[in-house]
Motif scaffolding. Structure first.
Motif, PDB file in Angstrom:
ATOM      1  N   THR A 172      -1.272  16.861   3.283  1.00 30.69           N
ATOM      2  CA  THR A 172      -2.673  15.889   3.420  1.00 30.69           C
ATOM      3  C   THR A 172      -3.713  17.293   3.784  1.00 30.69           C
ATOM      4  N   ARG A 180      -6.131  13.151  -1.023  1.00 34.16           N
ATOM      5  CA  ARG A 180      -5.940  13.146   0.364  1.00 34.16           C
ATOM      6  C   ARG A 180      -5.986  11.874   1.110  1.00 34.16           C
ATOM      7  N   VAL A 184      -2.972   9.939   3.241  1.00 28.48           N
ATOM      8  CA  VAL A 184      -2.998   9.414   4.371  1.00 28.48           C
ATOM      9  C   VAL A 184      -2.552   7.981   4.344  1.00 28.48           C
TER      10      VAL A 184
END
Length: 412
Positions: A172, A180, A184
């Motif tokens: 991440t 990204r 998450v």
């Protein structure tokens, strides 16, 4: 997503499977073009197995499978194998995605294949005569072979979940934007599924100790399992994210495209897009961008830098930023050049934009402003610049520049 869980809302399982397999269907054309792409095959396997896990975990499916096979709790064995395969495919995908380490991925693959085979053998050796749709885990927690099958399934599941969570969390920090956001979601989703396995283990341990914690398995665990939807969304996001960007850019470029693409300039504009590419947003965006660049190339001899400078100064005076004023100035120069390029009856009606369909050409050109006292100016035709120009086309200053030039042309 284990077979035999109560129906929190059976429709959720089917909706989740449908959404996942819809995303998978969108990948089929690309998969055909890249048949040797291991990463893409693994990705498609993850989406397929995730949807299949939801489908098999639905209470109605559990009943149908058990009835169709005439084997009590066959749905449990199929679901365990599918979820284990999904866990393995997810872990392998992250390993390939992050490091392209096929040796490590192959090791995980062989390990989980062995786990699935072991689960199948244990189920065949065990005895589960009573169909348990809601509490299979705890009901058969002490049954020889079935007990080992359940423990093996949960262990394999939690190992894959925790390992994938750690890998995604580390990654991440190294990626941005859609990737990204995907990481998450994957971290959150795998934390949910890790908690799912832990809750299941707690219910089984309580059963072995003579306690009755069956509620953990039959009521709480299914709710946690629904968090696996986050995991599925995390895998799909990198695919649909760029398509969302392309779709937005495609729509935002429409004003500039309408300005530059007219039937007299684009002989292929009347041809509708092929059904094979109608859903390919990236291809349609590329087509629109190249059409715009082609139009700018044709206007090269009509671009008047004085028009640009005048509109630029007006935009600054109106409070626009330097970048916005530059885009407005360039847009005014292009709009005025369109009037000078080819005589058109549309100009007499006060219209400079003619709506046409998408065109199917692939010609790369750049527009150049004629040499001035400050030297040649190169017109930036990158996507960001084209988007800025498309926004500026509709501004009052550009419209005023066009009306002013049209008025002077009529006077002469």
């Amino acid at each position: 997503m284990t077979a035999g869980e109560p129906e929190v809302n059976g429709l959720i399982y089917y909706v989740a499977a449908a959404v996942l397999w819809t995303g998978l269907a969108a990948q089929i054309p690309d998969l055909r073009r890249h048949r040797r792409d291991r990463l893409k095959w693994t990705f498609c396997a993850v989406i397929f197995l995730s949807g299949l896990s939801f489908l098999l975990g639905a209470p109605l499916t559990v009943a149908i499978v058990n009835s169709a096979t005439n084997i009590a709790n066959m749905a449990a064995a199929l679901t365990y194998g599918t979820v284990t395969a999904f866990s393995a495919a997810s872990l392998i995908l992250i390993v390939q995605w992050r490091d392209s380490d096929f040796r490590t991925a192959r090791a995980w693959l062989f390990s989980y294949v062995a786990v699935i085979l072991a689960q199948s053998i244990l189920f065949a050796l065990g005895n589960t005569p009573v169909e348990r749709r809601e509490d299979f885990d705890t009901y058969y927690a002490s049954t020889p072979f079935i007990r080992e099958m359940i423990v093996l399934y949960l262990t394999a599941h939690v190992v894959a979940a925790l390992t994938t969570t750690v890998l995604c969390w580390r990654w991440t920090r190294q990626v941005k934007r859609w990737t990204r956001a995907s990481m998450v979601l994957l971290v959150m989703g795998w934390l949910f599924t890790s908690a799912y396995s832990i809750v299941k283990f707690a219910a089984l341990s309580a059963h072995w100790l003579g306690l009755s914690w069956d509620g953990l398995s039959t009521r709480i665990a299914p709710l946690i399992a629904l968090g696996a939807c986050l995991t599925s969304a995390g895998y799909i996001l990198p695919v649909i994210g760029p398509r969302i960007d392309s779709a937005l850019a495609y729509v935002r470029l429409r004003p500039l495209f309408r300005l530059l693409a007219t039937p007299t300039r684009t002989p292929c504009s009347g041809a509708p897009p092929s059904w094979r590419t109608i859903g390919d947003v990236g291809l349609r965006l590329t087509t629109r961008e190249t059409a715009i660049r082609d139009g700018l190339g044709r206007l090269a001899g009509h671009l008047d830098d004085q028009v640009r400078q005048h509109a630029y100064r007006e935009a600054l005076a109106a409070g626009s930023s330097s970048a916005a004023a530059e885009a407005i100035g360039t847009a005014a120069m292009i709009a005025v050049a369109v009037l000078a390029e080819v005589p058109s009856p549309a100009r007499a009606s006060g219209t400079i934009a003619i709506a046409v369909g998408d065109i199917d050409i692939v010609v790369l050109k750049s527009g150049y402003v004629p040499r001035s006292s400050t030297g040649p100016r190169i017109l930036d035709t990158g996507q960001l610049s084209l988007l800025s120009l498309s926004r500026a086309v509709r501004t009052p200053i550009v419209d005023a520049a066009v009306r002013s030039r049209r008025s002077r042309v009529r006077q002469h």
